[in-house]
Design a protein around this motif. Structure first.
Motif, short mmCIF file in Angstrom:
data_model
loop_
_atom_site.label_atom_id
_atom_site.label_comp_id
_atom_site.label_asym_id
_atom_site.label_seq_id
_atom_site.Cartn_x
_atom_site.Cartn_y
_atom_site.Cartn_z
N PRO A 35 -6.46 -5.15 -0.75
CA PRO A 35 -6.54 -3.65 -1.04
C PRO A 35 -5.12 -2.95 -0.24
N ARG A 36 -4.87 -1.53 -0.92
CA ARG A 36 -3.80 -0.68 -0.43
C ARG A 36 -4.03 -0.65 1.06
N ARG A 37 -5.02 -0.56 1.64
CA ARG A 37 -5.41 -0.31 2.83
C ARG A 37 -4.82 -1.45 4.14
N VAL A 38 -5.01 -2.45 3.46
CA VAL A 38 -4.31 -3.84 4.02
C VAL A 38 -2.91 -3.70 4.17
N ILE A 39 -2.14 -3.39 2.89
CA ILE A 39 -0.58 -3.41 2.64
C ILE A 39 -0.35 -2.27 3.64
N GLN A 40 -0.82 -1.08 3.77
CA GLN A 40 -0.32 0.08 4.48
C GLN A 40 -0.58 -0.37 6.13
N LEU A 42 -0.07 -2.96 7.52
CA LEU A 42 1.09 -3.99 7.73
C LEU A 42 2.22 -2.96 7.78
N THR A 43 2.64 -2.09 6.72
CA THR A 43 3.60 -1.17 6.66
C THR A 43 3.58 -0.06 8.28
N GLU A 44 2.40 0.00 8.37
CA GLU A 44 2.44 1.12 9.53
C GLU A 44 2.64 0.35 10.73
N ALA A 280 1.27 -8.74 13.05
CA ALA A 280 1.10 -7.82 12.02
C ALA A 280 -0.12 -8.41 11.08
N GLN A 281 0.07 -9.88 10.84
CA GLN A 281 -0.95 -10.22 9.76
C GLN A 281 -2.21 -10.18 10.34
N ALA A 282 -2.38 -10.32 11.88
CA ALA A 282 -3.95 -10.25 12.46
C ALA A 282 -4.33 -8.79 12.36
N VAL A 283 -3.39 -7.89 12.60
CA VAL A 283 -3.80 -6.26 12.56
C VAL A 283 -4.36 -6.19 10.79
N GLY A 284 -3.55 -6.75 10.10
CA GLY A 284 -3.74 -6.73 8.56
C GLY A 284 -4.95 -7.26 8.34
N LEU A 285 -5.62 -8.22 8.82
CA LEU A 285 -6.92 -8.98 8.94
C LEU A 285 -7.76 -7.96 9.36
N GLY A 286 -7.46 -7.17 10.44
CA GLY A 286 -8.62 -6.46 10.84
C GLY A 286 -8.87 -5.25 10.00
N ALA A 287 -7.83 -4.84 9.08
CA ALA A 287 -7.92 -3.84 8.10
C ALA A 287 -8.80 -4.20 7.19
N ALA A 288 -8.56 -5.59 6.61
CA ALA A 288 -9.41 -6.23 5.62
C ALA A 288 -10.96 -6.19 5.93
N VAL A 289 -11.16 -6.49 7.03
CA VAL A 289 -12.59 -6.85 7.95
C VAL A 289 -13.23 -5.31 7.63
N ASP A 290 -12.52 -4.19 7.83
CA ASP A 290 -13.05 -2.86 8.01
C ASP A 290 -13.49 -2.71 6.55
#
Ligand code: PMP
Length: 408
Positions: A35-40, A42-44, A280-290
């Motif tokens: 989802p966009r939120r995970v991609i964002q 990573l970017t953020e 960064a990937q772990a942070v992205g995984l956190g967003a996926a879990v959200d």
């Protein structure tokens, strides 16, 4: 309210066209879309917070460390893990199981000990144990599957005994869609004084999971199959078991003190996180879990259960098709084959219609032998798939059958 059209709008890639045709992505068991939120996220992370973690005291290092540790807490909550110290980031399921096979297996296995696995394991819960067995003299034993794709639990009761040191099993099959009774296997393992390892690569993305309720000692899963980035996954282990294990990789961060001739180890979970992690990937995984938490895993499961049932029924209407696995209590994927058509040719033909499915042995060659095939085709669904996409698959398969039928 579970609104699949609204959910689809969160996944930019679902708008892609393949040679002018709408993409129908049905290879989710291999990897999910993001989802966009995970991609964002990573970017953020890279635009605003990037630094190495646990080391610096400057602002960015503190922010990066906080984001990484927050992702650990989210993932622990997601798996209902009682103690965040047991939550270790890895590259994925494969690395998580290799970690256990090395750090536990090489330390504790002895000649004559037995590891009990199943005939339906993914290679990532088989080959690491073959290597550990070769190094230690331990033996591998296998719980057979019945013809309907479920485990032979009577055989399991016979196989798990005083020589067993560890039982390892896929929670959900990436080929058969079977959901295995891992809670019961954990009971049998513990009665025998053995440990229980669950390969959760196909359960964490699709089912509500509580490692406490499963009663396992280890649980492994991959971020990229559950809306997260590639390069990150998780090993959860009971802290008291992890404490007794040797480290897996040696290097920075996993140590407390280093001398020229010996070292001592850091506290959990850092003892198992050597070197610079995929922050960064772990942070992205956190967003996926959200994202998954907001949808609710019960709702995700219900959507996939209904879609899987619909797909199973529609596919079974195709003349001559063979469907693999049990006919009920399934996850949302279906493996199948058509007479006289090689699965690779089938997926190539479907690709021309924009329908992405997988064909091959699905990293489960022993299971393919048990099924008596070299390969199967597999359509695997996720939280954004729709009944229209199942219809598109069935229509494309009907046309493929007619096409190949002309040569048969
Ligand atoms: N176990 C199962 C059941 C799987 O389906 C997969 C991925 N296909 C894996 C393990 C391996 O996961 P990864 O490649 O992310 O390590």
């Amino acid at each position: 309210m579970y609104d699949v059209e609204e959910i689809r709008r969160d996944f930019p890639i679902l708008d892609r066209r393949i040679d002018g045709k709408k993409l129908v992505y049905l290879d989710n068991a291999a990897t999910s879309q993001k989802p966009r939120r995970v991609i964002q996220a990573l970017t953020e992370y890279y635009e605003e917070h990037n630094a190495n973690i646990h080391r610096g005291v400057h602002r960015l290092a503190e922010e990066a460390t906080a984001a990484y540790e927050e992702a650990r807490r989210k993932m622990a909550r997601f798996l209902s893990a009682p103690d965040v110290r047991g939550l270790i980031f890895t590259r994925g399921t494969t690395e998580a199981i290799n970690l256990v096979a090395h750090a536990w297996g090489r330390k504790f296995l002895r000649e004559g000990d037995e590891i009990v696995l199943t005939e339906a394991e993914h290679h990532s819960n088989l080959v690491p144990w073959q290597l550990a067995a070769r190094a230690t003299g331990a033996k591998l034993r296998f719980i057979p599957i019945l013809d309907d794709g479920t485990l032979d639990m009577e055989a399991a009761e016979r196989l798990i005994g005083p020589r067993t040191r560890l039982v390892g099993c896929i929670h959900a099959s990436n080929v058969l869609a079977t959901i295995n009774p891992v809670e019961r296997l954990a009971e049998l393992a513990h009665e025998a004084g053995a440990l229980m390892l669950v390969d959760g690569a196909q359960s964490a993305p699709h089912l509500p999971v509580s490692v406490e309720a499963l009663g396992c000692d280890f649980y492994a899963c991959s971020g990229h199959k559950m809306l997260g980035p590639t390069g990150v996954g998780v090993l959860w282990g009971k802290p008291e078991v992890l404490e007794d294990m040797d480290p897996f990789l040696g290097g920075g961060e996993m140590i407390r003190e280093v001398h020229l001739d010996h070292s001592t180890w850091n506290d959990l979970p850092y003892k198992f996180e050597a070197g610079t992690m995929n922050v960064a990937q772990a942070v992205g995984l956190g967003a996926a879990v959200d994202y998954l938490d907001e949808l609710g895993m019960e709702n995700v499961r219900e959507h996939e259960r209904r879609l899987g049932e619909y797909a199973y029924r529609r596919l079974s209407e195709i003349e001559g098709i063979t469907l693999y696995g049990p006919s009920s209590d399934r996850t949302g994927l279906v493996s199948f084959s058509l007479p006289d058509v090689h699965p690779h040719d089938l997926s190539q033909l479907l690709d021309e219609e924009g329908v992405a499915i997988r064909s091959g042995h699905h990293c489960a060659q022993p299971l393919m032998r048990r099924l008596g095939v070299a390969a199967t085709a597999r359509a695997s669904f996720y939280l954004y798939n729709t009944e229209e996409e199942v219809d598109a698959l069935v229509g494309a398969l009907q046309r493929a059958r007619e096409f190949f039928g002309a040569f048969a």
